[in-house]
Design a protein around this motif. Structure first.
Motif, short mmCIF file in Angstrom:
data_model
loop_
_atom_site.label_atom_id
_atom_site.label_comp_id
_atom_site.label_asym_id
_atom_site.label_seq_id
_atom_site.Cartn_x
_atom_site.Cartn_y
_atom_site.Cartn_z
N UNK A 10 0.81 -1.20 0.00
CA UNK A 10 0.00 0.00 0.00
C UNK A 10 0.85 1.26 0.00
N UNK A 11 0.56 2.16 -0.93
CA UNK A 11 1.01 3.52 -0.72
C UNK A 11 0.43 3.96 0.62
N UNK A 12 1.14 4.80 1.34
CA UNK A 12 0.70 5.10 2.70
C UNK A 12 0.22 6.53 2.87
N UNK A 13 1.04 7.53 2.53
CA UNK A 13 0.61 8.92 2.64
C UNK A 13 -0.53 9.18 1.65
N UNK A 14 -1.71 9.42 2.16
CA UNK A 14 -2.85 9.70 1.30
C UNK A 14 -3.74 8.51 1.08
N UNK A 15 -3.17 7.33 0.89
CA UNK A 15 -3.98 6.14 0.66
C UNK A 15 -4.45 5.53 1.97
N UNK A 16 -3.54 5.37 2.92
CA UNK A 16 -3.86 4.75 4.20
C UNK A 16 -4.05 5.80 5.30
N UNK A 17 -3.23 6.83 5.30
CA UNK A 17 -3.33 7.87 6.34
C UNK A 17 -3.67 9.22 5.74
N UNK A 19 -2.61 12.41 5.83
CA UNK A 19 -1.45 13.17 6.28
C UNK A 19 -1.77 14.65 6.50
N UNK A 20 -2.52 15.27 5.58
CA UNK A 20 -2.75 16.71 5.70
C UNK A 20 -3.63 17.03 6.91
N UNK A 21 -4.76 16.35 7.01
CA UNK A 21 -5.65 16.61 8.14
C UNK A 21 -4.99 16.30 9.47
N UNK A 204 -10.14 14.03 -0.77
CA UNK A 204 -9.81 15.17 0.09
C UNK A 204 -8.40 15.07 0.66
N UNK A 205 -7.54 14.24 0.05
CA UNK A 205 -6.17 14.12 0.55
C UNK A 205 -5.50 15.48 0.65
N UNK A 210 -9.03 19.70 -3.96
CA UNK A 210 -8.19 18.75 -4.69
C UNK A 210 -8.67 18.59 -6.13
N UNK A 211 -7.72 18.52 -7.07
CA UNK A 211 -8.06 18.39 -8.49
C UNK A 211 -7.44 17.16 -9.13
N UNK A 212 -6.59 16.43 -8.42
CA UNK A 212 -5.91 15.28 -9.01
C UNK A 212 -6.36 13.98 -8.34
N UNK A 213 -6.25 12.89 -9.09
CA UNK A 213 -6.53 11.54 -8.58
C UNK A 213 -7.93 11.41 -7.97
N UNK A 214 -8.88 12.11 -8.57
CA UNK A 214 -10.25 12.03 -8.08
C UNK A 214 -10.93 10.73 -8.53
#
Length: 236
Positions: A10-17, A19-21, A204-205, A210-214
């Motif tokens: 798993x990608x982690x930053x954004x996918x699992x956690x 990070x921003x919030x 909402x990563x 957000x405009x990418x990977x929607x």
């Protein structure tokens, strides 16, 4: 297809956690207790803007191998200067830098991973170094079987050495490993090397604008609403 998949990374930053919030919540509360008047949302966005350029310096050979904690700290000091903030004392600067070790999972993350672990080998394939991933797993109850940090391969994604490094460590052919990510580029790199792919949308990563990977930009092997939905689709 699922019968051929033995491991999911798993990608982690954004996918699992989130990070921003997580960073905004953590540092806003801490900053208030420390009486620090800092725009933490603005700081984290500027900080993250330096993420890909910093990794690119390593991937191009401009910098020798440098782990993510060290890249983050250099970027943090640069952001403080950019925002015309006086650097904090060393211990407090390190507390800020180590916020990446304290990230919260998305609401579905821990439950979904526990379900997936019942059937598959699971682990993060992340640009984060080992210490970040181990501490984050403890903090957010992420039940990894192993931590596939890019630090182990001394390459950052999307270098082939990262995806193929997982296969080598597990003694598995690429087709027996699935990459799960909220980022289409990550899945494209994995697929080009023969890995299976699963896309999870995290719209909402990067915040509300957000405009990418929607959405999934290719016909990935699996497209799921979240990690619990992926577990359901895989029979977990």
């Amino acid at each position: 297809m699922t019968s051929s998949v033995k491991a999911i990374v798993f990608d982690t930053f954004g996918t699992v956690v989130d990070w921003r919030g997580s960073i905004i919540r953590d540092l806003t509360d801490w900053g208030a207790a420390e009486d620090l008047q800092i725009d933490w949302a603005g700081l984290v966005d500027r900080w993250r803007d330096r993420y890909n350029p910093q990794k690119a310096r390593v991937r191009s050979g401009e910098l020798p191998w440098t782990n993510l904690d060290e890249l983050h700290f250099d970027a943090l000091k640069a952001v403080f200067a950019e925002m015309e903030l006086a650097e904090l004392d060393h211990d407090r600067m390190m507390h800020v830098n180590r916020v990446w070790h304290r990230l919260d999972g998305w609401p579905d993350a821990s439950r979904g991973l526990h379900r997936l672990k019942s059937k598959f080998i699971i682990g993060p394939l992340s640009n984060a170094n080992v210490a970040i991933l181990v501490n984050m797993a403890k903090h957010a109850d992420l039940p990894w079987d192993n931590v596939f940090s890019c630090e182990l391969f001394q390459h950052y994604k999307p270098d082939p050495e990262t995806y193929l490094g997982v296969c080598k460590l597990l003694y598995l052919e690429p087709g027996a490993v699935m990459m799960c990510a909220a980022h289409n580029y990550d899945l494209a790199a994995a697929r080009s090397l023969g890995l299976k792919t699963a896309f999870i949308a995290r719209p909402t990563e990067y915040g509300e604008g957000q405009t990418t990977d929607l959405t999934a930009e290719q016909r990935w092997d699996y497209v799921a609403d979240d990690l619990e939905d992926l577990a359901r689709q895989l029979g977990c």
